[in-house]
Enzyme design. Structure first.
Site, mmCIF file in Angstrom:
data_model
loop_
_atom_site.group_PDB
_atom_site.id
_atom_site.type_symbol
_atom_site.label_atom_id
_atom_site.label_comp_id
_atom_site.label_asym_id
_atom_site.label_seq_id
_atom_site.Cartn_x
_atom_site.Cartn_y
_atom_site.Cartn_z
ATOM 1 N N THR A 196 -11.632 65.357 57.271
ATOM 2 C CA THR A 196 -10.513 64.899 56.396
ATOM 3 C C THR A 196 -9.032 65.810 56.268
ATOM 4 O OG1 THR A 196 -12.126 64.294 54.822
ATOM 5 C CG2 THR A 196 -10.382 65.055 53.655
ATOM 6 N N ARG A 231 -19.455 52.782 51.457
ATOM 7 C CA ARG A 231 -19.565 54.076 50.932
ATOM 8 C C ARG A 231 -18.129 54.727 50.385
ATOM 9 N NH1 ARG A 231 -17.586 59.397 52.445
ATOM 10 N NH2 ARG A 231 -19.186 60.728 51.598
ATOM 11 N N VAL A 232 -18.010 55.138 49.485
ATOM 12 C CA VAL A 232 -16.785 55.839 48.910
ATOM 13 C C VAL A 232 -17.103 57.378 48.824
ATOM 14 C CG1 VAL A 232 -15.099 56.228 47.198
ATOM 15 C CG2 VAL A 232 -15.775 53.794 47.978
ATOM 16 N N GLY A 233 -16.342 58.402 49.419
ATOM 17 C CA GLY A 233 -16.520 59.829 49.134
ATOM 18 C C GLY A 233 -15.706 60.287 48.207
ATOM 19 N N THR A 236 -12.700 69.218 51.606
ATOM 20 C CA THR A 236 -13.360 68.475 52.761
ATOM 21 C C THR A 236 -14.712 68.955 52.855
ATOM 22 O OG1 THR A 236 -13.215 68.453 55.080
ATOM 23 C CG2 THR A 236 -12.525 70.417 54.219
ATOM 24 N N GLY A 237 -15.568 68.073 53.196
ATOM 25 C CA GLY A 237 -17.035 68.313 53.473
ATOM 26 C C GLY A 237 -17.914 67.037 52.962
HETATM 27 N N1 ASP Z 1 -15.065 64.801 52.225
HETATM 28 C C1 ASP Z 1 -15.147 63.612 53.119
HETATM 29 C C2 ASP Z 1 -15.890 62.242 52.697
HETATM 30 O O1 ASP Z 1 -17.273 62.789 52.259
HETATM 31 C C3 ASP Z 1 -15.394 63.904 54.537
HETATM 32 C C4 ASP Z 1 -14.625 64.994 55.315
HETATM 33 O O2 ASP Z 1 -14.188 66.001 54.489
HETATM 34 O O3 ASP Z 1 -14.318 64.834 56.124
HETATM 35 O O4 ASP Z 1 -15.660 61.218 52.728
#
Ligand code: ASP
Length: 356
Positions: free
Chosen positions: A221, A249-251, A272-273
């Site tokens: 991200t 799916r939504v993050g 990010t994570g």
């Molecule tokens: N946080 C993002 C998600 O879960 C993924 C990422 O940080 O790369 O959609």
């Protein structure tokens, strides 16, 4: 005579002590470990911090060429933001322009180069927030928007809503005159092969609804937080989500408070994570809340969220960047690396990838 001499000596001693006191105080603090170098990090009057994703990023498995490519792109993005900020532009413009550059680069998991869902599609999420008035905009699961961060900004500025999804977001984009791209615009061979590897590893079929996400986090991200010359904070985050995520799916990235937050009273943050953890913790808002209600500094708040709360939910769960209204900044991650960078008001750039 003797007592007068003694008095003068005492006065001299006390003047010397009071002059040296700040220095003695600082030395004591650093010896006791209270003043770690990162506690003193500041961009000055204005500046920007960015990330390009956290995860299992190891020095030994990255070629020098690849490392240079990442650092170059992070530097280009930071400089674009700085150009806006140094001319008196808004933090909102700076974070949008910066994130667009990262979205356009196939190196990161946002815009072109986004990861694939279990159904072999690219579904993109993004959000932006203005710390001046707490306005915000977001889009989720869009498949034909070249720069989701700009659509998120349009949602914020031209609708009474905060979050638009899928075809609804895309028809709004069309109505705003935004060009839609074919779905294969986002495709890169590298991300496609990542999906194939995970599927093989997990031995799951594309249609299996309990298919696990990528188990070892490789998050990519992108995000930016900035402070402008008027003291306004802004934050922006954009992503393709997690490899092999379920269709629909939504993050956390398009959820204000979870993956993005900005409030002039406290700080601007981007995460990010593993998004599910960020949502459950309301991670970005929690940093601001610790500052607001517990008088934590930015770095203290962020360390607690990343190294205690996020880590408590899962190892290698991610990282955060943040900047406060005084220009102090922090970048914390519980993974082996995070693509990251900062630019200060003098235009000095620092970029990093691996653990310090
Ligand atoms: N946080 C993002 C998600 O879960 C993924 C990422 O940080 O790369 O959609």
């Amino acid at each position: 005579m003797i007592s007068n001499e003694l008095k003068r000596h005492r006065i001299r001693l006390s003047v010397t002590f009071s002059r040296c006191f700040p220095l003695i105080f600082l030395v004591c603090l650093s010896v006791s470990g209270c003043l770690a170098p990162s506690d003193l990090r500041t961009v000055g009057k204005f500046g920007m911090v960015i990330h390009g994703g956290a995860g299992t990023i190891k020095r030994e498995s990255m070629s020098k060429e690849r490392e240079a490519q990442y650092k170059e792109k992070l530097t280009e993005a930071l400089k674009a933001g700085h150009e806006i900020l140094s001319k008196g532009g808004t933090s909102l413009d700076a974070v949008e322009v910066t994130v667009r550059i990262l979205e356009d680069s196939p190196l990161f998991n946002a815009g072109k180069g986004a990861v694939f869902t279990n159904a072999g599609a690219n579904e993109l999420d993004a959000s932006i927030m203005n710390g001046e008035d707490l306005s915000g905009g977001a889009v989720a699961s869009v498949t034909r928007i070249k720069n989701p961060i700009s659509l998120a900004r349009l949602v914020m500025e031209r609708t009474p809503h905060v979050l638009l999804v899928r075809e609804g977001a895309e028809s709004f984009a069309r109505a705003q005159g935004m060009e839609l791209v074919p779905t294969d615009y986002f495709r890169t061979e590298r991300r496609w092969q990542q999906l194939q590897r995970i599927k093989l590893k997990k031995k799951v079929k594309a249609t299996t609804f309990n298919s696990p996400f990528e188990s070892v986090g490789k998050f990519g991200t992108v995000g930016a937080v900035a402070l402008d010359q008027n003291g306004n904070l802004a934050a922006a985050t954009s992503t393709g989500g997690l490899t092999n995520k379920l269709y629909g799916r939504v993050g956390d990235s398009p959820i204000l408070g979870a993956g993005t937050y900005a409030d002039n009273k406290t700080c601007a943050t981007s995460g990010t994570g593993r998004g599910e953890y960020f949502i459950r913790l309301n991670a970005c808002y929690d940093v601001a809340a610790k500052m607001k209600y517990q008088s934590y500094s930015l770095v203290e708040a962020m360390r607690e969220v990343v190294h205690t709360d996020l880590l408590g939910l899962g190892k290698n769960s991610g990282g955060l960047i943040g900047i406060d209204r005084f220009g102090n900044y922090a970048m914390e991650f519980n993974t082996s690396g995070m693509y990251r960078g900062v630019i200060d008001d003098q235009g000095e750039v620092k970029v990093g990838i691996f653990e310090p």
